[in-house]
Design a protein around this motif. Structure first.
Motif, mmCIF file in Angstrom:
data_model
loop_
_atom_site.group_PDB
_atom_site.id
_atom_site.type_symbol
_atom_site.label_atom_id
_atom_site.label_comp_id
_atom_site.label_asym_id
_atom_site.label_seq_id
_atom_site.Cartn_x
_atom_site.Cartn_y
_atom_site.Cartn_z
ATOM 1 N N GLU A 112 0.836 -1.198 0.000
ATOM 2 C CA GLU A 112 0.000 0.000 0.000
ATOM 3 C C GLU A 112 0.868 1.244 0.000
ATOM 4 N N LEU A 225 -2.537 -3.109 -9.444
ATOM 5 C CA LEU A 225 -3.324 -2.149 -8.678
ATOM 6 C C LEU A 225 -4.724 -2.699 -8.475
ATOM 7 N N THR A 228 -8.016 2.073 -5.140
ATOM 8 C CA THR A 228 -7.565 3.410 -4.725
ATOM 9 C C THR A 228 -8.658 4.007 -3.856
ATOM 10 N N ARG A 229 -8.256 4.777 -2.905
ATOM 11 C CA ARG A 229 -9.241 5.414 -2.039
ATOM 12 C C ARG A 229 -8.686 6.718 -1.489
ATOM 13 N N THR A 230 -9.578 7.631 -1.189
ATOM 14 C CA THR A 230 -9.213 8.899 -0.563
ATOM 15 C C THR A 230 -9.537 8.802 0.920
ATOM 16 N N GLU A 238 -4.302 10.130 -0.211
ATOM 17 C CA GLU A 238 -4.756 9.074 -1.103
ATOM 18 C C GLU A 238 -3.981 7.797 -0.817
ATOM 19 N N CYS A 239 -4.664 6.654 -0.960
ATOM 20 C CA CYS A 239 -4.026 5.357 -0.741
ATOM 21 C C CYS A 239 -4.228 4.478 -1.977
ATOM 22 N N TYR A 240 -3.166 3.802 -2.376
ATOM 23 C CA TYR A 240 -3.172 2.903 -3.529
ATOM 24 C C TYR A 240 -2.762 1.509 -3.040
#
Length: 276
Positions: A112, A225, A228-230, A238-240
């Motif tokens: 992450e 991937l 994705t989320r904020t 932001e997180c990937y």
């Protein structure tokens, strides 16, 4: 070397030439008994022992007898078939070790990337379930610092002062933290942090550009991937999330024994690829 010391085998139509002493590493095995004419299933035809088994898999069997190890390719999948071959030849140590699924199955690796923007700085935290991947990334990612005059991180001209490499922060074996951008120092001076990610030689100061290069690097290394989320829209966090199936570069099986005696088998993984 005398003719008796050289043994020729035809296994499934594949021809192998080896020493008699190699086949006698394990006296209780069928290959050792074959040389003593104690196993009638192996036929001697025109000076060659004919074996009606898989020739491709026998290459791993013979390598095991030569080195007391077996190193399997990364993409090897025929573990059950190789185990059956080991059982057929009476190589109990090898068969038992190949039956240990926890040594053989690929592992799901989770990674992450958390990215946040605060004024003229960008902050990165990378967490990974595999510590060797973190070690590899820590070698690839280099942060440089120096002073510059100008309008902040969007200045197209890098600092003329020498850039000094900074160590990455390592809160644990499973994560790393670093930042880029500029922060106010004094007068019109800014402390600037640049990021370089090998093998790319560029030194980037813009957080969005660093994020793009980091994500491209992970995708090239086999990660996928998955989301994705904020986390906090106000703070622009932001997180990937990524995943990949990780297999060691090779499975090495060591047998602690002297030739011609019984011994204890142990297994370990070889770490040839860094974090892959």
């Amino acid at each position: 070397m005398s003719i008796r010391e050289v043994v020729i085998l035809s296994v499934g139509g594949v021809r192998f030439v080896t020493r008699a002493s190699t086949l006698q590493q394990f006296p209780e095995s069928r290959l050792a008994r074959m040389l003593n004419d104690e196993d009638r299933e192996f036929k001697l035809v025109s000076g060659e022992f004919f074996v009606d088994r898989d020739g491709a898999l026998f290459s791993y069997i013979l390598d095991f007898l030569r080195t007391l190890q077996v190193s399997l390719p990364t993409d090897f999948t025929d573990y059950q078939r190789l185990q059956r071959e080991a059982e057929f030849y009476g190589l109990c140590h090898l068969a038992d070790l190949l039956n240990q699924e926890h040594l053989l199955k690929p592992r799901l690796e989770i990674l992450e990337v958390c990215f946040s923007l605060q004024e003229m700085q960008a902050f990165f935290r990378i967490f990974c379930s595999c510590s060797t991947t973190i070690e590899s990334l820590a070698e690839q990612i280099i942060v440089f610092t120096g002073q510059q005059s100008g309008q902040g991180w969007n200045s197209p001209f890098p600092s003329q002062t020498p850039l000094i490499p900074l160590p990455l922060e390592r809160p644990s074996h499973h994560d790393i933290f670093f930042q880029c951008g500029t922060e106010y120092s004094a007068g019109d001076q800014f402390v600037a942090r640049y990021v370089s990610i090998k093998p790319d030689n560029r030194k980037l100061i813009n957080g969005t550009n660093v994020l793009g290069l980091l994500l491209d690097t992970l995708l090239r290394d086999g990660f996928r991937l998955i989301s994705t989320r904020t986390v906090a829209s106000e703070e622009k966090v932001e997180c990937y999330s990524f995943e990949r199936m990780k297999r060691a570069a090779g499975l090495t099986i060591m047998v602690n024994q002297t030739p011609g005696t019984s011994g204890v088998a142990q297994a370990k993984r070889s770490q040839v690829q860094k974090g892959k």
